[in-house]
Design a protein around this motif. Structure first.
Motif, mmCIF file in Angstrom:
data_model
loop_
_atom_site.group_PDB
_atom_site.id
_atom_site.type_symbol
_atom_site.label_atom_id
_atom_site.label_comp_id
_atom_site.label_asym_id
_atom_site.label_seq_id
_atom_site.Cartn_x
_atom_site.Cartn_y
_atom_site.Cartn_z
ATOM 1 N N ASP A 644 0.832 -1.202 0.000
ATOM 2 C CA ASP A 644 0.000 0.000 0.000
ATOM 3 C C ASP A 644 0.863 1.246 0.000
ATOM 4 O OD1 ASP A 644 0.813 0.560 2.658
ATOM 5 O OD2 ASP A 644 -0.931 -0.418 3.538
ATOM 6 N N VAL A 645 0.221 2.373 -0.292
ATOM 7 C CA VAL A 645 0.827 3.695 -0.124
ATOM 8 C C VAL A 645 -0.113 4.464 0.787
ATOM 9 C CG1 VAL A 645 1.566 5.831 -1.232
ATOM 10 C CG2 VAL A 645 1.905 3.643 -2.403
ATOM 11 N N VAL A 646 0.415 4.975 1.878
ATOM 12 C CA VAL A 646 -0.422 5.646 2.865
ATOM 13 C C VAL A 646 -0.021 7.108 2.988
ATOM 14 C CG1 VAL A 646 -0.927 3.555 4.177
ATOM 15 C CG2 VAL A 646 1.105 4.881 4.729
ATOM 16 N N GLY A 647 -0.985 7.914 3.372
ATOM 17 C CA GLY A 647 -0.728 9.332 3.552
ATOM 18 C C GLY A 647 -1.502 9.886 4.728
ATOM 19 N N GLU A 648 -0.891 10.806 5.424
ATOM 20 C CA GLU A 648 -1.540 11.541 6.508
ATOM 21 C C GLU A 648 -1.546 13.010 6.114
ATOM 22 O OE1 GLU A 648 0.836 10.592 9.898
ATOM 23 O OE2 GLU A 648 -0.001 8.562 10.109
ATOM 24 N N PHE A 649 -2.688 13.669 6.327
ATOM 25 C CA PHE A 649 -2.858 15.049 5.881
ATOM 26 C C PHE A 649 -3.375 15.904 7.029
ATOM 27 C CE2 PHE A 649 -3.112 12.324 2.237
ATOM 28 C CZ PHE A 649 -2.457 13.010 1.223
ATOM 29 N N GLY A 650 -2.665 16.995 7.301
ATOM 30 C CA GLY A 650 -3.127 17.934 8.313
ATOM 31 C C GLY A 650 -4.393 18.633 7.863
#
Length: 701
Positions: A644-650
């Motif tokens: 997977d490719v994961v991202g966290e966004f403010g």
């Protein structure tokens, strides 16, 4: 079996007398208790930390009787959390509470318990380990059964007043355990770092250095040491047919495991306040263990860049979604290189946004367009066909992958956006790096994600991950930010057979091109025969009730309880409304548990969002403070690795977005109101040869 009332003094005195009649030496192998000095020397010379192994601990006839009594009279409860999957008996310390008819079924088991906690054996073990005196009144032991797929992940056993950990194996005495069956006790070395304040911090290596396979009548033990005694139990590996006598599966790792505690009040060696100070130290160690100073990958939010370089960052991040520019022709042309045209039309974006606002999460199937997803699948398939080195250092030296650590938190392979090159993996040709460097951090994707969620995003942190079969996982961690955080999981696992509703999460055209087809789960949820392959990601409700007065230390490392349909893979991509989440009352201060109530409320099991490994599916979740997240250990029997490719966004807080209620539903931007510069027909024509037509929209959402 029924239990006698605890206030029956006559019943308890009889059992106490029976326990005291044995001096504890008769059950043990002849001469064992006179060999303390020999075992002590072996103990102090052992690596990676002090531990001991004693073969033929007991008279084998006694242990055979114990095994027979367990098989005939005891039942086991299957238990699964983020950290383990096992079958467990009740606490054997409660044997004294059984009625006479029940005790008559377990005479050998009772004798074994009394022998292990007898003064003579406790003195022997205290001498061998040098750990100090051990309590005989506080018994702490249970029978654990590991069948194929069962495992226990890395931890250090530091809870409360524990002083020595032990495992006594009850595997089949007539069919010796083979190391290739798994189930070994594995010990992890630590690496010492010096913190900024000068204190030394020990962090476990991602690779074990000692593996102790099970053996009948073998005792393995070690002193519990905060931040040092890290160990796990290797998965018991499955087999199609490997039976012992009478057709009984021989791959059953049965053992009695438990702890010796510090002396209690009234015992020799009791120290006033010691148990409380040890509990405080273990709690402090756990808190220090949450420090991510030596974790990898390191978390680091990167603020978005804006075209107006003279605009201050504080002003830039406070712009509301309404003030953001619409998707321009250049944006659409860029996004169409990666994303299926369906997800760039105003109608689809509005539908996505409405669903996300209702549920705080959504799954989007067939997210990447055919051309890019085909190249990505081919890349991943090639990667999986190439054997990786076994040692973490060798992996990092010879490939583009790094190894996540420490293992008592997580272990997996990862990549972040990088310009570094490796001789065996040109990152410029990697579709994963293309996603990490180009699509996901782009301003165009930020605009798209804001339109899809109705949120204003200020920063991002991205990572590509690979979870290897039989090795990798992340344990449950809670989100501690003050403001909600948007998270994405772009699941790009190309193999089938993970369970769940593959029809909704698989690109059928890619299946046909690759000669594969769906392999949905064939077993009912909760069936013990269903393979435990894991690999799913889960978001679960945490628990704010930390003042319930429960100070039990018996199950402090239990982890987060997993509902049966998650553990079997029978639950497909499942959004859950965090707005409706229920706080659960926990049974132990270190355990966040899902409820076991059988009713129709979907939130009762605590699962807010779950997603099995699947191909080309984007999960989007708005994560609140305290929400737990983990990826379940990927079992050896899994059909492939999880990718997977994961991202966290403010997320910019609503009150910061303007004083005119820009965060309300009435002000929330609609994709068709913002205005694309291309019509749906024109967007579709800009795509490559993608045939993902709008008729698939409903099923993909």
């Amino acid at each position: 079996m029924k239990r006698k009332a605890e206030d029956d003094p006559g019943h308890r005195s009889v059992k106490k007398k029976a326990s005291l009649e044995s001096n504890g030496s008769q059950p043990f192998r002849q001469g064992l208790l006179q060999e303390a000095d020999k075992y002590h020397k072996q103990y102090i010379d052992s690596q990676p930390y002090k531990h001991g192994v004693i073969q033929n601990l007991l008279e084998p006839r006694l242990l055979r009787k114990v095994r027979a009594e367990i098989q005939a009279s005891l039942s086991f409860t299957p238990k699964e959390t983020d950290i383990y999957r096992i079958h467990q008996s009740g606490d054997l310390a409660n044997l004294d509470g059984l009625d006479d008819s029940s005790l008559r079924l377990l005479p050998s088991l009772l004798a074994l318990r009394d022998a292990l906690y007898s003064p003579s054996f406790r003195d022997f073990l205290s001498t061998v380990t040098g750990a100090g005196l051990l309590s005989g009144s506080k018994t702490d032991m249970a029978i654990n059964v590991y069948t194929p797929g069962c495992h226990l992940l890395c931890h250090d056993d530091v809870i409360g007043s524990r002083r020595v950990s032990y495992i006594l194996y009850l595997t089949d005495p007539d069919r010796p355990w083979k190391p290739e069956w798994g189930g070994a006790l594995r010990l992890y070395p630590t690496i010492t770092h010096k913190a900024e304040d000068g204190t030394e911090v020990k962090v476990p290596s991602p690779d074990c250095t000692v593996s102790i396979p099970p053996a009948f009548n073998q005792l393995s033990f070690f002193a519990v040491q905060p931040g040092e005694s890290f160990h796990d139990v290797e998965e018991v590996y499955s087999t199609d047919l490997d039976s012992g006598k009478d057709g009984v599966d021989s791959r059953v790792r049965m053992a009695i495991s438990g702890w010796y505690h510090v002396p209690q009040k009234g015992e020799d060696g009791y120290v006033e306040g010691l148990e409380e100070s040890l509990a405080e130290r273990s709690s402090l160690q756990q808190l220090q263990g949450r420090d991510d100073q030596y974790d990898s990958p390191r978390s680091g939010m990167k603020p978005y860049k804006h075209d107006d370089h003279e605009q201050s960052e504080s002003t830039a991040v406070r712009k509301s979604s309404q003030e953001e520019a619409p998707l321009t022709e250049d944006d659409l042309e860029f996004l169409l290189k990666y994303i299926a045209p369906t997800y760039l039309t105003p109608n689809t974006l509005e539908s996505v946004s409405d669903t996300f606002v209702d549920d705080c999460s959504i799954c989007l199937g067939k997210f990447l367009n055919k051309k890019f997803s085909s190249a990505l699948r081919n890349y991943i398939t090639r990667q999986e066909s190439q054997a990786l080195p076994s040692a973490s250092q060798d992996i990092e030296n010879s490939t583009a992958w790094q190894v996540a650590r420490p293992p008592h938190k997580h272990r997996f392979l990862y990549q972040q956006a990088s310009s570094a090159k490796h001789k065996e993996d040109n990152l410029d040709e990697s579709p994963i790096q293309d996603l990490l460097r180009n699509l996901l951090p782009s301003e165009a994707f930020r605009k798209w994600l804001q339109l899809a969620t109705g949120l204003t995003l200020s920063s991002h942190d991205l990572c590509g991950r690979r979870f290897r079969r039989g090795q990798d996982y992340t344990l449950a961690t809670g989100y501690t930010g003050n403001e909600s955080q948007l998270e994405i999981i772009l699941d790009i696992t190309p193999t089938h057979g993970w369970g769940g509703d593959d029809d909704l999460i698989t690109d059928d055209e890619d299946d046909a091109a690759n000669g594969t087809k769906n392999a949905p789960a064939e077993k009912d949820a909760g069936s013990e025969e269903t393979p435990a392959i894991g690999g799913y990601v889960a978001y679960m409700a945490g628990d704010d009730n930390d003042d319930d007065g429960d100070t039990s230390d018996d199950n402090g490392s239990d982890g987060v309880e997993v509902p049966p349909d998650l553990s079997t893979g029978a639950r497909a991509c499942r959004p859950g409304a965090q707005k409706k989440k229920q706080k659960k009352k926990k049974a132990d201060p270190a355990v966040y548990k899902a409820t076991a109530d059988d009713d129709d409320d979907d939130d009762d099991d605590g699962v807010l969002f779950s997603m099995p490994p699947c191909w080309n599916t984007l999960g989007v979740v708005l994560r609140d403070n305290g929400v737990l997240r983990f990826v379940k250990y990927v079992g050896r029997q899994a059909p492939g690795d999880r990718w997977d490719v994961v991202g966290e966004f403010g997320v910019v807080a609503e009150e910061d977005e303007g004083k005119e209620g820009s965060g309300s539903d009435s002000q929330r931007p609609k994709p068709d109101e913002i205005g694309h510069e291309e019509s749906e027909t024109e967007i579709a024509s800009l795509g490559d040869d993608d045939d993902d037509d709008s008729s698939d929209e409903e099923s993909d959402l």
